[in-house]
Motif scaffolding. Structure first.
Motif, PDB file in Angstrom:
ATOM      1  N   LYS A 245     -48.261  41.270  80.509  1.00 31.46           N
ATOM      2  CA  LYS A 245     -47.537  42.321  79.771  1.00 31.46           C
ATOM      3  C   LYS A 245     -48.478  43.470  79.437  1.00 31.46           C
ATOM      4  CE  LYS A 245     -43.443  40.193  78.050  1.00 31.46           C
ATOM      5  NZ  LYS A 245     -42.752  39.442  77.052  1.00 31.46           N
ATOM      6  N   GLY A 246     -48.037  44.695  79.713  1.00 34.68           N
ATOM      7  CA  GLY A 246     -48.867  45.861  79.421  1.00 34.68           C
ATOM      8  C   GLY A 246     -49.850  46.172  80.545  1.00 34.68           C
ATOM      9  N   GLN A 247     -49.953  45.281  81.530  1.00 36.34           N
ATOM     10  CA  GLN A 247     -50.893  45.479  82.639  1.00 36.34           C
ATOM     11  C   GLN A 247     -50.178  45.882  83.931  1.00 36.34           C
ATOM     12  OE1 GLN A 247     -54.301  45.194  82.491  1.00 36.34           O
ATOM     13  NE2 GLN A 247     -54.207  44.824  80.302  1.00 36.34           N
ATOM     14  N   ASP A 251     -39.584  43.782  84.736  1.00 38.67           N
ATOM     15  CA  ASP A 251     -38.206  44.249  84.537  1.00 38.67           C
ATOM     16  C   ASP A 251     -37.667  43.721  83.201  1.00 38.67           C
ATOM     17  OD1 ASP A 251     -37.340  41.649  84.858  1.00 38.67           O
ATOM     18  OD2 ASP A 251     -36.319  41.976  86.763  1.00 38.67           O
ATOM     19  N   GLU A 252     -36.371  43.919  82.970  1.00 37.98           N
ATOM     20  CA  GLU A 252     -35.802  43.562  81.660  1.00 37.98           C
ATOM     21  C   GLU A 252     -35.776  42.040  81.447  1.00 37.98           C
ATOM     22  OE1 GLU A 252     -34.268  45.154  84.087  1.00 37.98           O
ATOM     23  OE2 GLU A 252     -32.710  43.757  84.723  1.00 37.98           O
ATOM     24  N   SER A 253     -35.899  41.255  82.533  1.00 37.78           N
ATOM     25  CA  SER A 253     -35.970  39.791  82.378  1.00 37.78           C
ATOM     26  C   SER A 253     -37.411  39.296  82.393  1.00 37.78           C
ATOM     27  CB  SER A 253     -35.237  39.089  83.527  1.00 37.78           C
ATOM     28  OG  SER A 253     -34.001  39.653  83.759  1.00 37.78           O
ATOM     29  N   ASP A 254     -38.363  40.218  82.322  1.00 41.57           N
ATOM     30  CA  ASP A 254     -39.799  39.893  82.352  1.00 41.57           C
ATOM     31  C   ASP A 254     -40.281  39.415  83.710  1.00 41.57           C
ATOM     32  OD1 ASP A 254     -40.295  40.732  79.830  1.00 41.57           O
ATOM     33  OD2 ASP A 254     -40.234  38.742  78.910  1.00 41.57           O
ATOM     34  N   LEU A 255     -39.496  39.675  84.768  1.00 35.97           N
ATOM     35  CA  LEU A 255     -39.980  39.396  86.130  1.00 35.97           C
ATOM     36  C   LEU A 255     -40.884  40.545  86.564  1.00 35.97           C
ATOM     37  CD1 LEU A 255     -36.589  38.372  87.767  1.00 35.97           C
ATOM     38  CD2 LEU A 255     -38.579  36.873  87.621  1.00 35.97           C
TER      39      LEU A 255
END
Ligand code: NAP
Length: 314
Positions: A245-247, A251-255
């Motif tokens: 995360k942040g790198q 997408d909205e499902s964290d894929l």
């Protein structure tokens, strides 16, 4: 400094490792917290080409790992806990060691989604399970519930009929999402029962373990108590992307978002398998994506070194 660090040893990571190793990139492969990933908790894989009689998930993992090692992949028991993709070379901090890499292939897969209801956490290992292959045996002669309506719920439910006296599948709608052939097998199995339009709102038990579930019918809102010795939850997966995360772009499902060549938004960082796949999520499609990611990493490294890439990818 490594040419390629591969995170994860499911079909995506290990196929990437085989290809990267054969390209003489001596990939370092971090096994992760669940070596082999989801396939290792699958009893039998019947749709991986080349195995006409199916293959046990764990056996497939071991064979792939051996194959990658044969070509020189360095597979280590370590798990990434922090990454820096903002600067090149990339930095990966893992539990045991730190790594620097010119390119990274992320194949960290996904974890089972939880019900997130009272009692669930409390009874994990005491009747609440996310793995029929691991825990099914403990329910010999007992009554179990499976939650979910997809391929996993039906396939694992059918597997549980080998042990349990009855398997009741609880699904939030009145139609299964699972493939037709699995539905037919489930309908034909006299140990399988179905409760439709319902969700589990609480896991009830005593110290010894699960005794019942509180259910709610989503159409009538009626509540009921269903006695059971165990509950197996198969309601999808959550991608293992917390560390990234942040790198890189998710997408909205964290894929992880990749293009059709497995490239993330950071040049030199690639992703393959369940961690980036919103649709197929098969062992074989993950393996294919792993192959593509490794070929792209090879190409990236060649370009960085000012060499012409011998493949025909453009
Ligand atoms: P899935 O296809 O995403 O199915 C998840 C199921 O859980 C759905 O039926 C969904 O209901 C339900 N669900 C989701 N969240 C829920 C919640 N909070 N409460 C109650 N129910 C909930 O996941 P999967 O079955 O794990 O399969 C994942 C992928 O692997 C799929 O692409 C599948 O084809 C593949 N797979 C293939 C095989 C095989 O080919 N043999 C075996 C296993 C998995 P809705 O239906 O209402 O959305």
């Amino acid at each position: 400094m490594e040419d390629v660090v591969i995170l994860g040893t499911g079909p995506a990571g290990l196929t990437a490792a085989i290809y990267a190793a054969r390209a003489e990139l001596a990939p370092v492969v971090l096994r992760g917290d669940q070596p082999g990933g989801q396939v290792t908790i699958t009893d039998a894989i019947d749709n991986f080409p080349g195995f006409p009689n199916g293959i046990a998930g764990f056996e497939l993992f071991q064979s792939m790992e051996k194959q990658a090692e044969r070509f020189g992949a360095k597979i280590v028991s370590d798990t990434a806990i922090e990454v820096d993709f903002k600067n090149h070379p990339f930095k990966i901090k893992a539990r045991e060691n730190a790594y620097q890499a010119k390119s990274v292939i992320i194949a960290t897969g996904s974890d089972p989604r939880k019900l997130n209801v009272p009692g669930e956490k409390e009874y994990v290992g005491k009747g609440v399970s996310y793995c029929a292959t691991c825990d099914g045996f403990f329910f010999k002669g007992k009554k179990v519930v499976v939650v979910g309506g997809g391929d996993s719920a039906v396939e694992e439910g059918l597997f549980l009929t080998k042990f349990a006296t009855s398997v009741t599948l609880i699904h939030r709608r009145d139609r299964l999402r699972a493939h037709a052939h699995l539905q037919s097998r489930a309908n034909a199995n006299e140990k399988m029962n179905f409760i439709w339009d319902s969700v589990v709102t609480e896991v009830l038990g005593k110290e010894g373990g699960v005794q019942a579930l509180r259910l709610q019918n989503l159409k009538t809102q009626a509540e009921s108590i269903f006695d059971t010795d165990g509950v197996f939850v198969f309601i999808g997966h959550i991608p293992n992307t917390q560390v990234f995360k942040g790198q890189i772009k998710l997408d909205e499902s964290d894929l992880i978002i990749t293009d059709r060549r497995q490239r993330t938004d950071v040049p030199g960082v690639f992703a393959a398998g369940d961690v980036q796949d919103p649709i197929y999520k098969q062992a074989i499609s993950s393996a294919g994506a792993g192959c593509m990611a490794a070929m792209e990493a090879e190409r990236f490294l060649a370009e960085q070194a000012g060499e012409a890439y011998p493949g025909k990818l453009e």
